[in-house]
Write an enzyme that holds these catalytic residues in place. Structure first.
Site: not given
Length: 415
Positions: A121-125, A22-23, A395, A92, A304, A326, A116
């Protein structure tokens, strides 16, 4: 809403082949946007997240068809760069489309991603890196608008080895002008698989799997026939399923090097494991012992696989401790396990687990991996368990009922 009904206490035995990752496949599907050609993805898992990604590509104008377990994607018909808010909110991982669309079209419009709820889990990076590459970013309420008339390479140092940010940079940089270097890059096997796919298409990328990735922009990519790596988290989940039922199983079509830390922890609790490059067997004795578990970025123990191991540790004969480094909301499944009799004390980012005897109960999946952990607990529990909200589990697990049933589990999906 569908649910899983499980009659616990059945020892798992037998063999299974592991589905595609999946990932790994999700960023690879995003990467197909860069070529504008036909791509065939072999060993593609037919899971809910892949189906959502397919719907997004179709909404963008691409042609996507299943051919048994293979996926044919034709992206020459891409018509727009505005991703449906409804679909983005479901997953996500849709955020990785940003880098691909900017690389292909020089623009993208996307809502804040869903998926989930594992905590902040910000997307600033992601956004900071894209800005360094010449992308102008504005935010209107919950929508991110990206535009670039001169996408170029950059030297990017990530504050954290974010998998998603690393993937987005790789995707954007593949067709950008000049060279890009990512420092403190994520090292996961799925990053390596993305590099291998892009290189097969004609990209110039090196270093995936290390902390420094170098990308030299190219002018175009071609189509390719590519096989996705096996899913290390599904493999780990089924190994824990065998352990929690004190069973004996063999998994085929795996990459043993991707399972190193998971196998070490299963050996530490007392399981007997034999492995080759693409096959692993686990035999669990009746008595297992508690351990200490700390999640870390790859090559450390994967977050995970934390929830599944928590379920197993509830059945061991001495106390255990888990430290989650994490995601702060990864311990939500602990409260559902407690409904089954688990003795777990959560304090900040640590969980203390005491030995217990699990009993069947009605529980609710709150995320993908936590839902899988509840299924495993149900396999070991006395009596019947019902796991609700199984859309989370679907998922990431294509055939969990079929797979576990083939190993002797009594599990059914019911309305």
């Amino acid at each position: 809403m569908s649910k899983y009904v499980i009659h616990g206490g059945k020892r798992l035995e037998g063999e299974l082949c592991i589905d595609g990752s999946k990932n790994a496949v999700l960023p690879i599907i995003a990467a197909t946007l860069l070529s504008g050609n036909i791509t065939y993805l072999q060993h593609c898992p037919r899971i809910l997240d892949v189906e959502i990604m397919i719907e997004i590509l179709k909404q963008l104008g691409c042609k996507v068809e299943w051919e048994q377990e293979n996926l044919m994607i034709h992206t020459s018909t891409l018509q727009n760069c505005d991703i449906s808010e409804e679909l983005v909110k479901k997953m996500r991982s849709s955020i990785i489309l940003l880098g691909a669309l900017i690389g292909r079209c020089g623009e993208a419009r996307i809502s804040q991603p869903g998926g989930c709820q594992l905590g902040a889990r910000p997307i600033d990076l992601h956004l900071s890196a894209l800005k360094q590459m010449g992308v102008h970013i504005t935010e209107q309420q919950d929508t991110i608008i990206c535009k670039s008339s001169n996408l170029h390479g950059a030297e990017i140092s990530l504050a954290l080895p974010s998998v998603g940010a690393t993937e987005n940079i790789m995707l954007a940089a593949t067709l950008a002008q000049g060279n890009t270097t990512i420092y403190n890059a994520a090292k996961e096997p799925e990053i390596v698989d993305l590099q291998d796919f892009l290189v097969a298409c004609g990209a110039n990328i090196t270093g995936a799997g290390t902390e420094m990735i170098k990308i030299q922009g190219v002018k175009k990519l071609g189509g390719v026939n590519y096989r996705v790596i096996p899913d290390r988290i599904i493999a780990g989940t089924y190994l824990v399923a065998a352990a929690i039922t004190r069973g004996n199983i063999t998994l085929k079509d795996i990459r043993i090097e991707h399972l190193d830390t998971i196998i070490k922890k299963l050996e530490e609790v007392g399981c007997h494991i034999k492995a080759s490059s693409n096959e692993v067997s686990l035999m669990a004795p009746t008595h297992l012992k508690g351990i200490e578990l700390i999640t870390e970025p790859y090559p450390g123990y994967p977050t995970d696989m934390q929830s599944q191991m928590m379920a197993l540790l509830c059945t061991c004969e001495s106390p255990s401790r888990i430290k989650e480094n994490l995601f702060e909301a990864r311990f939500k499944p602990a409260y559902e396990l407690m409904k089954m009799g688990a003795k777990i004390h959560v304090e900040d980012n640590e969980a203390y687990i005491m030995p217990t005897h699990l009993m069947g109960a009605k529980v609710n999946a709150t995320d993908l991996r936590g839902g899988a952990a509840l299924v495993l607990a149900g396999l070991a529990a006395e009596g019947y368990s019902i796991v609700n909200q199984i859309h989370y589990i679907k998922r990431g697990y294509q055939n969990i009922v079929t797979d576990l049933s083939s190993l002797g589990a009594q599990i059914q999906e019911k309305e």
